[in-house]
Every structure is written in C-alpha cells, then in structure tokens.
Design an enzyme around this catalytic site. Structure first.
Site, mmCIF file in Angstrom:
data_model
loop_
_atom_site.group_PDB
_atom_site.id
_atom_site.type_symbol
_atom_site.label_atom_id
_atom_site.label_comp_id
_atom_site.label_asym_id
_atom_site.label_seq_id
_atom_site.Cartn_x
_atom_site.Cartn_y
_atom_site.Cartn_z
ATOM 1 N N ALA A 86 10.903 -6.873 -38.274
ATOM 2 C CA ALA A 86 10.720 -6.371 -36.909
ATOM 3 C C ALA A 86 12.063 -6.382 -36.174
ATOM 4 O O ALA A 86 12.916 -7.237 -36.427
ATOM 5 C CB ALA A 86 9.706 -7.241 -36.174
ATOM 6 N N LYS A 112 11.771 -4.235 -44.340
ATOM 7 C CA LYS A 112 12.192 -3.958 -42.968
ATOM 8 C C LYS A 112 11.576 -4.995 -42.037
ATOM 9 O O LYS A 112 10.359 -5.015 -41.852
ATOM 10 C CB LYS A 112 11.737 -2.561 -42.528
ATOM 11 C CG LYS A 112 12.416 -2.135 -41.226
ATOM 12 C CD LYS A 112 11.642 -1.095 -40.464
ATOM 13 C CE LYS A 112 10.730 -1.695 -39.439
ATOM 14 N NZ LYS A 112 11.363 -2.482 -38.378
ATOM 15 N N GLU A 116 -2.128 -6.418 -43.872
ATOM 16 C CA GLU A 116 -2.549 -7.607 -43.116
ATOM 17 C C GLU A 116 -2.446 -7.217 -41.651
ATOM 18 O O GLU A 116 -1.352 -7.214 -41.085
ATOM 19 C CB GLU A 116 -1.606 -8.787 -43.404
ATOM 20 C CG GLU A 116 -1.517 -9.181 -44.861
ATOM 21 C CD GLU A 116 -2.737 -9.937 -45.360
ATOM 22 O OE1 GLU A 116 -3.622 -10.267 -44.542
ATOM 23 O OE2 GLU A 116 -2.817 -10.169 -46.572
ATOM 24 N N LEU A 117 -3.588 -6.889 -41.040
ATOM 25 C CA LEU A 117 -3.535 -6.281 -39.702
ATOM 26 C C LEU A 117 -4.052 -7.246 -38.627
ATOM 27 O O LEU A 117 -4.077 -8.447 -38.833
ATOM 28 C CB LEU A 117 -4.317 -4.968 -39.733
ATOM 29 C CG LEU A 117 -3.896 -4.015 -40.884
ATOM 30 C CD1 LEU A 117 -4.747 -2.761 -40.901
ATOM 31 C CD2 LEU A 117 -2.422 -3.669 -40.819
ATOM 32 N N GLU A 146 -7.122 -8.023 -29.136
ATOM 33 C CA GLU A 146 -6.411 -9.225 -29.561
ATOM 34 C C GLU A 146 -5.519 -9.644 -28.379
ATOM 35 O O GLU A 146 -4.680 -8.862 -27.934
ATOM 36 C CB GLU A 146 -5.550 -8.813 -30.748
ATOM 37 C CG GLU A 146 -5.042 -9.925 -31.560
ATOM 38 C CD GLU A 146 -4.343 -9.390 -32.813
ATOM 39 O OE1 GLU A 146 -3.871 -8.239 -32.826
ATOM 40 O OE2 GLU A 146 -4.252 -10.159 -33.762
ATOM 41 N N ASN A 199 6.224 -12.268 -35.311
ATOM 42 C CA ASN A 199 5.622 -13.561 -34.927
ATOM 43 C C ASN A 199 5.878 -14.687 -35.932
ATOM 44 O O ASN A 199 5.937 -15.849 -35.554
ATOM 45 C CB ASN A 199 4.133 -13.417 -34.579
ATOM 46 C CG ASN A 199 3.309 -12.825 -35.692
ATOM 47 O OD1 ASN A 199 3.845 -12.369 -36.701
ATOM 48 N ND2 ASN A 199 2.010 -12.825 -35.514
ATOM 49 N N CYS A 256 -2.031 -13.881 -35.759
ATOM 50 C CA CYS A 256 -3.162 -12.983 -36.024
ATOM 51 C C CYS A 256 -4.446 -13.759 -36.284
ATOM 52 O O CYS A 256 -5.524 -13.199 -36.193
ATOM 53 C CB CYS A 256 -2.830 -12.078 -37.193
ATOM 54 S SG CYS A 256 -2.221 -13.029 -38.562
HETATM 55 P P1 NAP Z 1 3.598 -3.795 -35.074
HETATM 56 O O1 NAP Z 1 3.998 -3.107 -33.845
HETATM 57 O O2 NAP Z 1 2.528 -3.202 -35.890
HETATM 58 O O3 NAP Z 1 4.944 -3.983 -35.930
HETATM 59 C C1 NAP Z 1 4.969 -4.646 -37.162
HETATM 60 C C2 NAP Z 1 6.088 -4.084 -38.002
HETATM 61 O O4 NAP Z 1 5.839 -2.709 -38.252
HETATM 62 C C3 NAP Z 1 7.472 -4.138 -37.358
HETATM 63 O O5 NAP Z 1 8.436 -4.366 -38.362
HETATM 64 C C4 NAP Z 1 7.632 -2.743 -36.799
HETATM 65 O O6 NAP Z 1 8.968 -2.340 -36.683
HETATM 66 C C5 NAP Z 1 6.969 -1.945 -37.882
HETATM 67 N N1 NAP Z 1 6.534 -0.618 -37.474
HETATM 68 C C6 NAP Z 1 6.002 -0.243 -36.283
HETATM 69 N N2 NAP Z 1 5.713 1.086 -36.315
HETATM 70 C C7 NAP Z 1 6.067 1.537 -37.545
HETATM 71 C C8 NAP Z 1 6.027 2.807 -38.188
HETATM 72 N N3 NAP Z 1 5.534 3.877 -37.578
HETATM 73 N N4 NAP Z 1 6.503 2.910 -39.453
HETATM 74 C C9 NAP Z 1 6.995 1.838 -40.097
HETATM 75 N N5 NAP Z 1 7.063 0.613 -39.536
HETATM 76 C C10 NAP Z 1 6.599 0.449 -38.282
HETATM 77 O O7 NAP Z 1 3.071 -5.258 -34.800
HETATM 78 P P2 NAP Z 1 3.814 -6.420 -34.029
HETATM 79 O O8 NAP Z 1 3.590 -6.209 -32.574
HETATM 80 O O9 NAP Z 1 5.178 -6.568 -34.484
HETATM 81 O O10 NAP Z 1 2.973 -7.687 -34.557
HETATM 82 C C11 NAP Z 1 1.817 -8.104 -33.997
HETATM 83 C C12 NAP Z 1 0.615 -7.632 -34.804
HETATM 84 O O11 NAP Z 1 0.709 -8.070 -36.155
HETATM 85 C C13 NAP Z 1 -0.660 -8.224 -34.291
HETATM 86 O O12 NAP Z 1 -1.647 -7.241 -34.204
HETATM 87 C C14 NAP Z 1 -1.038 -9.272 -35.341
HETATM 88 O O13 NAP Z 1 -2.374 -9.578 -35.443
HETATM 89 C C15 NAP Z 1 -0.500 -8.652 -36.565
HETATM 90 N N6 NAP Z 1 -0.262 -9.696 -37.560
HETATM 91 C C16 NAP Z 1 -1.102 -9.764 -38.615
HETATM 92 C C17 NAP Z 1 -0.939 -10.768 -39.558
HETATM 93 C C18 NAP Z 1 -1.861 -10.823 -40.729
HETATM 94 O O14 NAP Z 1 -1.524 -11.458 -41.695
HETATM 95 N N7 NAP Z 1 -3.010 -10.193 -40.713
HETATM 96 C C19 NAP Z 1 0.088 -11.686 -39.441
HETATM 97 C C20 NAP Z 1 0.945 -11.596 -38.353
HETATM 98 C C21 NAP Z 1 0.750 -10.574 -37.411
HETATM 99 P P3 NAP Z 1 9.741 -2.282 -35.270
HETATM 100 O O15 NAP Z 1 10.048 -3.660 -34.915
HETATM 101 O O16 NAP Z 1 10.940 -1.479 -35.624
HETATM 102 O O17 NAP Z 1 8.816 -1.584 -34.303
#
Ligand code: NAP
Length: 483
Positions: free
Chosen positions: A181, A179, A254-255, A385, A156, A288
C-alpha cells in the site's frame, strides 16, 4: 527514527535485485500520528513492472528446481534475520502506520512466524498415487509451483500481510512481485533488505512502490503472472477479480469483514469484555477481523455495557512511540471522515453515545475510543466495516435472533461469541456463515490455522498447511502400456 541498522530504511523500490531510488516525482510517506514526512518511494511504471515480471519468470525456472530443503533454509534464515532486527522493523512500522510500538513489535513476531512456518512446510509437499482403471497404467499426482505470483497488500498490517503471502509462495517454489500500500511501503522494503541477506536470488522477490493503476494494471494484464493474492477491500477485490479473468489467473482474495461479536446471557462477562477489547481495539480498530457489531443479550446488556465502557474509558490514546499509548491514530484523513460519518449517522438514527463519539485531541488523525448503544441493524454502522475504535452495541432476545442478525451481511470473515453452554458452542459455531469463528476468544489470528473468509470476504486460505496449497498446482501423470 533511531535504527541500529539505518540501511533497513530504503527510499527505493526493489526490482529483481536492483534498488531503484526515489526521484523527484516520488510518493511521500507520512507519519499518521504527526503528519511529518518520513521520506519518499519511487513511482514504478507499468513498463518497469513488466521488467520485474520478466525477471521473476526467468528466476522461476531455476528457483522451482531447488529442493524444498534449500528453499526452507533460506526462509528460515530470513525468519532469524527478522527476529534479530525486530526492534528496527517495529520502529519503521510505527513511524509509517501509527500503531503503538509494542503492537508493531508483536506484529513483527507474528509476521516472522509465517516465514518460520512455511520454512517448515517447504519440506512437506506431498502428492498421490492412484490405482489406475487398467492393469497397464500407473497414475500419479504431483504438486508443482504455480509460477510468477503477484501480491497486493494493505496498510493495516504492513509486515504480516507481506510474509503471509511471500512465505508460502517461496516455499512452493514460486517467485513474487509485490505491491505494498502507498501509505506503508517502508516495512515491505526493509523485509527485502533482509531477504537479500537471507540469500534469495535476484528476481525471486520484487517490491514495487507506486500507483495501483500502473503497477496493478500490468500485474493483472501480464500473462506471465499466474496467480494474484490480494488483501484489501471488497470493492477493489471485485475489480481485480474481473481483471484477472482476462488471463485466467489463480486467485486468493482476503477482503473486508463485518464481524459479529455475540454475548449470550450465560457468558462469563469479564472474559467477554477482555475479548471485546482485544478484538475491537487492536490497531485502533483497523483490522479486517475486528468485532464490528456487538450483539448482546437483553438480560446482561446493561452489565456488559457498563464493564466495557469502564475498560474503554481507561484507554490511553497517543503517538505510537509514547510507551503509555494503547491506541494510535487512524491511517489518514479519509479514515477519520469515514468513522465520523458512521458515528454521526448512528447518533442521528437514535444511537446513544456512552463514550467518545468525536475526534481526539492527540492529533488530526485520532478518533476517541467510542461506545454506542441502542444501535440497530438498519444503521450504516451495522452494515459497513467501521475500521475505527468504535463499539456499536445492539440487543437481542434469543439465540435464533442473534444468529440471524449475525449472518445478515454479505461478508463472512470472522465471528465471535461468548457462552458457557457446550451445546450452544457447537450449535452456533455451525450456524454462523463465517470462515473464522472465535468462541470465548477475541484473538484468532495465528500462522498455524487457516485464515480466510467466505461470501464477499473472499476465498483462499493463508497460513496453516492449507496456505501452501494456494501456490501449488496438481499435475496428473498417467503412464500407459506398462508391461
Ligand atoms: P484497498 O483500498 O483495497 O487497498 C489494498 C491494496 O490494494 C493497496 O495496496 C492498494 O494500493 C491496492 N489497490 C487499490 N486499488 C487497486 C487497483 N485498482 N489495482 C491494484 N491494486 C489496487 O484497502 P485498504 O484500505 O488499503 O485496506 C483496508 C481493507 O483491507 C479493509 O476492507 C480490510 O478489511 C481489508 N483487509 C482484509 C484482510 C483479510 O485478510 N481479509 C486483512 C487486512 C485488511 P494503493 O495503496 O496504491 O491504493
């Protein structure tokens, strides 16, 4: 894509100073607005990830010995290069992420600001001296770089999430294996081209593209990686936290969030609507810290909703490269399915659709800006969310009820409220169980303040003076027998 520096667009991973091109089995990256294929990046294997970590470990021994001022100069140079090539970086971002070009351009400024900030902070790592319990002892506390850090970033904010992690890590003297996304690797890779030009030695930064199982698996299992900084969803964060336990890595997580946006009866309604628009619709609702649950006092409910619906009706949705577009697409089909499911579920449970509530004709991944009223806390849309351009409004009757509803979530990232009462400002700020609180303010992200959540939104702060601490260990030295 028209770029003044076409070499910023790399269909390759960056492994400790070497560009590894995409082969025939690379991962395709698509433009979410049009579905067009932009290019491909390689699938880096677990063994290549191991090599990157080894080289990061080697680089760490010399990089940590540079002075803070030397690392500061490189970060500063990187910051200047980002600004110099901001238009190209924004173009790459809009192509792979979909957000309007003006928003992408603003993200580049925001992302660069983290490099500027941590270039300044690199010179300001202080320790302590402590009065010893014995006259013959001297006690000091110094701060040292943690070591090789892993960073995993979401789609994002393809640039800001990268600099927010790499900036403080490098300032502290750590080396980083990142790494990005799978949907948005090109922004991170373009930043690497500029990092090389800024003078970061080979091995200090690697950006590995590919599948999370192979890259993430190695990053988590390898004992040389001493810290993981992750931004992404709460379920993935929990998995990574468990995996990090095997080698007891330091963590910053940061979730996800589920931000309440409370409008009290004494609020300035025009300011509240302006704040709501900012907080809700940036990046088409895919942040987020986006307002997720609008809690509006019953006395001003209808007036607030009427003004908000009017503002939403005027929004222009379309391709991010169209200068008129204020809202872009969602990232992919899965995101569209999720938003549609939440809206349909709310509608079936009694919510009223004032605006939108359906796909938008601009394309497959576009969801119309939506306003729902008569939402309740029991609906899925209030518990999950949304990550889409949907305003879900519920009513409340008094302050205690609003705070109770706001806190009734496992998440604790951002919360917002609007009021003109000073006592209420203090009372409610203190009562909200969130890491970030915006009072009469809908845009809270800045490099100068600590960003991060509590509860299941994670822990660790990014940005501000606290951000650097996450990449430093304290070492206590006791000198005895001082004559
Ligand atoms: P996500 O599915 O958790 O993926 C985030 C990152 O983690 C991607 O690079 C993804 O890689 C990687 N990943 C997924 N599964 C993994 C695993 N088993 N081992 C290692 N890496 C893994 O989240 P998203 O859909 O991309 O992002 C949206 C989420 O992020 C929302 O919930 C949002 O709230 C949160 N977010 C939080 C913040 C904050 O600062 N708190 C800021 C921005 C976003 P791949 O692309 O290869 O799957």
């Amino acid at each position: 894509m028209k770029l003044s520096r076409p070499d910023l667009f790399r269909q390759a991973a960056y492994l400790a100073g070497t560009w590894v091109p995409a082969g025939t089995d690379g991962i395709d990256v698509l433009n979410p607005s049009t579905g067009a294929r932009l290019g491909a990046v390689p699938k880096i294997t677990a063994s290549q990830t191991g090599q990157a970590i080894e080289q990061a470990q080697t680089a760490f021994h010399t990089f940590k010995r540079l002075t803070g001022k030397q690392r500061s100069a490189m970060l500063r140079r990187w910051y200047e290069l980002m600004l110099q090539h901001a238009q190209d970086l924004a173009t790459i971002m809009t192509a792979e992420q979909g957000k309007p070009l003006s928003e992408a351009r603003a993200e580049i400024d925001y992302a660069a600001a983290y490099l500027e900030w941590f270039a300044e902070e690199a010179k300001r790592v202080y320790g302590d001296t402590i009065l010893a319990p014995k006259a013959s002892q001297r006690i000091s506390v110094t701060k040292e770089a943690v070591g090789v850090c892993a960073a995993i970033t979401p789609w994002n904010f393809p640039s800001a999430m990268v600099t927010r992690k790499i900036g403080p890590a490098l300032a502290a003297g750590c080396t980083v294996v990142l790494k990005p996304a799978q949907q948005t690797p090109f922004s991170a890779l373009a930043l690497c081209v500029l990092a090389e030009e800024a003078g970061f030695p080979a091995g200090t930064i690697s950006v590995l593209t590919g599948e999370s199982a192979s890259i993430g698996g190695e990053l988590l299992a390898n004992p040389s990686v001493r810290k993981l900084s992750f931004t992404g969803s709460t379920p993935v964060g929990k998995t990574l936290m468990a995996a990090a336990a095997g080698t007891v890595k330091k963590l910053s997580l940061e979730l996800g969030g589920n931000a309440p946006f409370i409008v009290f009866e004494d609020a300035d309604l025009d300011a509240a609507v302006a704040g709501a628009m900012l907080s809700k619709f940036r990046n088409a609702g895919q942040t987020c810290v986006c307002a997720n649950r609008f809690l509006v006092h019953r006395d001003i409910h209808d007036a607030f909703v009427a003004k908000l619906a009017h503002a939403v009706a005027g929004m222009k949705m379309g391709d991010g490269f169209d200068p008129a577009s204020q809202l872009g697409p969602l990232i992919d089909a899965k995101a569209i399915e999720k938003v549609s499911r939440l809206v349909d579920d709310a509608r079936e449970a009694g919510a009223i659709v004032l605006q939108g509530g359906r796909h938008h004709q601009a394309g497959k991944h576009f969801y119309a800006p939506t306003v729902l009223t008569e939402v309740t806390s029991h609906m899925e849309i209030s518990r999950e969310e949304i990550f889409g351009p949907v305003v879900a409004v519920q009513r409340f009757s008094n302050e205690a009820e609003a705070v109770e509803i706001a806190n009734a979530t496992p998440y604790g990232l951002a919360a917002y409220f609007y009021t003109r009462d000073l006592n209420r400002t203090i009372r409610v700020s203190e009562a909200l169980d969130f890491g970030i609180v915006g009072v009469n303010e809908g845009a809270v992200s800045t490099e100068v303040a600590p960003f991060g959540g509590v509860k299941e939104s994670g822990f660790g702060k990014e940005g501000s003076k606290y951000g650097l601490e996450e990449y430093l260990e304290k070492k206590y030295v006791c000198v005895g027998n001082v004559a």
